[in-house]
Scaffold this motif. Structure first.
Motif, PDB file in Angstrom:
ATOM      1  N   HIS A   1    -119.466  21.490 -58.141  1.00 51.80           N
ATOM      2  CA  HIS A   1    -119.872  22.000 -59.446  1.00 51.80           C
ATOM      3  C   HIS A   1    -120.459  20.833 -60.248  1.00 51.80           C
ATOM      4  O   HIS A   1    -120.194  19.672 -59.929  1.00 51.80           O
ATOM      5  CB  HIS A   1    -118.650  22.601 -60.147  1.00 51.80           C
ATOM      6  CG  HIS A   1    -118.987  23.598 -61.206  1.00 51.80           C
ATOM      7  ND1 HIS A   1    -119.491  24.842 -60.911  1.00 51.80           N
ATOM      8  CD2 HIS A   1    -118.908  23.543 -62.563  1.00 51.80           C
ATOM      9  CE1 HIS A   1    -119.707  25.506 -62.040  1.00 51.80           C
ATOM     10  NE2 HIS A   1    -119.346  24.737 -63.052  1.00 51.80           N
TER      11      HIS A   1
ATOM     12  N   SER B   1    -114.774  21.846 -60.218  1.00 53.54           N
ATOM     13  CA  SER B   1    -114.792  21.403 -58.827  1.00 53.54           C
ATOM     14  C   SER B   1    -113.387  21.217 -58.288  1.00 53.54           C
ATOM     15  O   SER B   1    -113.066  21.609 -57.159  1.00 53.54           O
ATOM     16  CB  SER B   1    -115.563  20.085 -58.700  1.00 53.54           C
ATOM     17  OG  SER B   1    -116.946  20.286 -58.886  1.00 53.54           O
TER      18      SER B   1
ATOM     19  N   THR C   1    -111.766  24.526 -57.735  1.00 50.76           N
ATOM     20  CA  THR C   1    -112.370  25.147 -56.550  1.00 50.76           C
ATOM     21  C   THR C   1    -111.783  24.569 -55.274  1.00 50.76           C
ATOM     22  O   THR C   1    -111.466  25.301 -54.327  1.00 50.76           O
ATOM     23  CB  THR C   1    -113.892  24.972 -56.580  1.00 50.76           C
ATOM     24  OG1 THR C   1    -114.438  25.818 -57.603  1.00 50.76           O
ATOM     25  CG2 THR C   1    -114.523  25.334 -55.244  1.00 50.76           C
TER      26      THR C   1
ATOM     27  N   LYS D   1    -111.962  29.055 -54.333  1.00 57.22           N
ATOM     28  CA  LYS D   1    -112.768  30.012 -55.086  1.00 57.22           C
ATOM     29  C   LYS D   1    -113.951  29.326 -55.768  1.00 57.22           C
ATOM     30  O   LYS D   1    -113.815  28.232 -56.325  1.00 57.22           O
ATOM     31  CB  LYS D   1    -111.921  30.687 -56.171  1.00 57.22           C
ATOM     32  CG  LYS D   1    -110.834  31.609 -55.659  1.00 57.22           C
ATOM     33  CD  LYS D   1    -110.104  32.256 -56.830  1.00 57.22           C
ATOM     34  CE  LYS D   1    -109.037  33.241 -56.374  1.00 57.22           C
ATOM     35  NZ  LYS D   1    -108.349  33.877 -57.528  1.00 57.22           N
ATOM     36  N   ASN D   2    -115.087  30.004 -55.744  1.00 55.37           N
ATOM     37  CA  ASN D   2    -116.212  29.572 -56.544  1.00 55.37           C
ATOM     38  C   ASN D   2    -115.794  29.568 -58.019  1.00 55.37           C
ATOM     39  O   ASN D   2    -115.015  30.415 -58.458  1.00 55.37           O
ATOM     40  CB  ASN D   2    -117.380  30.535 -56.323  1.00 55.37           C
ATOM     41  CG  ASN D   2    -118.670  30.049 -56.949  1.00 55.37           C
ATOM     42  OD1 ASN D   2    -118.815  29.992 -58.164  1.00 55.37           O
ATOM     43  ND2 ASN D   2    -119.635  29.722 -56.105  1.00 55.37           N
ATOM     44  N   ALA D   3    -116.323  28.627 -58.789  1.00 47.49           N
ATOM     45  CA  ALA D   3    -115.948  28.547 -60.201  1.00 47.49           C
ATOM     46  C   ALA D   3    -116.297  29.820 -60.957  1.00 47.49           C
ATOM     47  O   ALA D   3    -115.606  30.182 -61.916  1.00 47.49           O
ATOM     48  CB  ALA D   3    -116.623  27.342 -60.855  1.00 47.49           C
TER      49      ALA D   3
ATOM     50  N   ALA E   1    -115.684  24.494 -51.928  1.00 49.31           N
ATOM     51  CA  ALA E   1    -114.732  25.566 -51.602  1.00 49.31           C
ATOM     52  C   ALA E   1    -114.367  25.578 -50.123  1.00 49.31           C
ATOM     53  O   ALA E   1    -113.336  26.143 -49.738  1.00 49.31           O
ATOM     54  CB  ALA E   1    -115.316  26.927 -52.003  1.00 49.31           C
TER      55      ALA E   1
END
Length: 483
Positions: free
Chosen positions: A77, A83, A86, A91-93, A365
């Motif tokens: 990120h 980041s 994540t 998980k994606n932010a 991730a």
């Protein structure tokens, strides 16, 4: 029955002890080119040595890359807290909703440069949610000793994630709600005020540097874990190379021609690398190097005190890529990443091709499923990450899905944008004015020519995919204010 139970317990302990150890070595604000290891490769796969590669001294990164694999298109990120969460959750932010960095007070910290946009309502301003199932908690349940050392920055003061123990770490060395140290010097007690580094009081007043102190502290805990025959997950999260750019005096003489801020930054880089080398040597001395997987990476793009000069990009802070920390360009999100056994040998669970690299797109991730699969954890939901072990095992047929979403609905170095990577193509949606940017990174790594107008069909198709993914994640959008 008692004998059977005892056998099962002892067998379980033995199985845990035989499983690989993991050392995640994450650097704060280290850029893609802040190393003597070249992460830029040409169309034929040959390394391209940059001006910055020649500036910095990172022999231990060189050693790690020589005995393992470089990921030359690894993404994080654009800022730190998203980041780190994540990495902890897989998980994606856009899904976990901590899309900006958190401050100790747990208050909004975005710039208001875009008059009609603000951060989304309900974003994770206080950090990681207590509802998350974090990587260290899963590893702890599986019999691992979980060790945190350095910068945490999972949540604000008084919030659930203030201390690393909340997400499953057994041991916490110097981690709390702060995002950078007030000072790197033990003589200054690591500074005062809201960014004071806590938990290192025994070092106060001594002639030591924070990077070295953290390395020694982690080394002692690793020694104890090995003596007790506990497999470990160690998360070495250096405060370096984040500002303040305090000069590490151990390495000052190596950069006589650099101006003071850039010299200080170079010494922080070299000090971080010395820490890596010292930990590799420690693992070897303890006899567990062949059974310890090391994953080296940064939490976002570089923030070196070098002018970000697009007219003369060779001297920019992340050249040959454009931009820096917080920005929508590659310099804000592309990070160095290496994975290797701490030492090659017959004790490796599997051989990793030496001096190898992949140009496939990978993301932060991916660490979550990679580590859980390596550790034999069976109850982990991968969410948005993809296992990287097939790459490390040398499977040429394996390719992680080659797309990625980055979502930043806040104001900072660049304001309110989302990104969709798809193979070599990169689409940027600028929410402030509704504009789009399209780049072919295979032919234009510096993102110098916006192709959105020339390729409207591709731009439209990628924008539709971006919107679809954001909706699937439940992404929070920038708040519109004003008339």
């Amino acid at each position: 029955m008692k004998r059977l139970f005892l056998c099962l317990v002892l067998c379980g302990i033995a199985a845990a002890a035989d499983r690989p150890n993991v050392l995640v070595f994450i650097v704060d604000d280290m850029g893609w080119q802040d190393t003597s290891v070249p992460f830029h490769h040409d169309a034929e796969g040959k390394p391209v040595v940059s001006v910055l590669n020649r500036r910095y001294r990172t022999p231990n990164m060189e050693k790690l890359a020589a005995q393992g694999m470089k990921f030359t298109r690894a993404y994080a990120h654009p800022v730190c807290t998203p980041s780190r969460i994540t990495l902890m959750t897989g998980k994606n932010a856009a899904r976990h909703h901590v899309t900006n960095w958190t401050n100790p007070a747990g208050t909004e910290n975005s710039d208001n440069d875009v008059k009609h946009l603000r951060s989304p309502e309900g974003w994770g301003v206080k950090g990681i949610s207590p509802d998350e199932t974090a990587l260290p908690s899963l590893l702890k349940q599986a019999g691992y000793r979980t060790i945190h050392c350095g910068k945490a920055h999972f949540g604000s003061k008084g919030a659930f994630g203030q201390y690393p123990q909340a997400v499953g770490f057994d041991i916490n060395i110097a981690g709390n709600e702060i995002g950078h140290p007030a000072s790197y010097f033990a003589k200054q007690n690591f500074g005062k005020g809201s960014n004071h580094v806590t938990g290192l009081e025994k070092w106060h007043g001594k002639d030591e540097f924070l990077t070295e102190v953290l390395t020694r502290e982690l080394g002692e805990v690793l020694e104890t874990s090995v003596k007790e025959k506990k497999p470990f997950f160690a998360y070495m999260a250096h405060y370096a190379v984040h500002s303040p750019f305090n000069e590490d005096p151990r390495f000052s003489a190596n950069y006589p021609d650099l101006p003071p801020p850039q010299r200080a930054y170079a010494t922080l880089i070299e000090g971080m690398d010395r820490s890596l080398g010292d930990l590799l040597a420690k693992l070897d001395t303890l006899g567990v190097a062949e059974n310890t997987l090391v994953i080296f990476l940064s939490d976002n793009g570089g923030d070196a005190p070098i002018p970000n000069n697009n007219a003369n990009p060779v001297v920019s802070g992340n050249a040959p890529i454009r931009g820096k920390k917080g920005m929508r360009y590659e310099g804000g999100i592309r990070v160095p990443m290496i994975a290797a056994w701490a030492k090659q040998g017959p004790g490796n669970a599997f051989p990793i091709p030496a001096a190898s690299h992949t140009s496939d797109l990978v993301a932060l991730a991916d660490i979550f499923p990679t580590v859980t699969n390596l550790a034999g954890v069976t109850n982990a939901k991968p969410w948005d990450g993809h296992d990287l072990l097939p790459y490390l095992k040398g499977d040429p047929s394996y390719h992680r899905p080659q797309w990625l979403v980055t979502h930043y609905p806040h104001g900072h170095n660049n304001d309110h944008y989302s990104i969709f990577h798809e193979g070599p193509w990169k689409l940027i949606r600028n929410w402030a004015d509704g504009s789009s940017e399209l780049y072919n990174l295979a032919s234009d790594l510096a993102e110098s020519k916006n192709l959105a107008a020339e390729q409207p069909d591709r731009t439209k198709a990628m924008a539709a995919k971006l919107d679809q993914r954001l909706n699937e994640y439940g992404a929070l959008r920038s708040k519109v204010v004003g008339p």
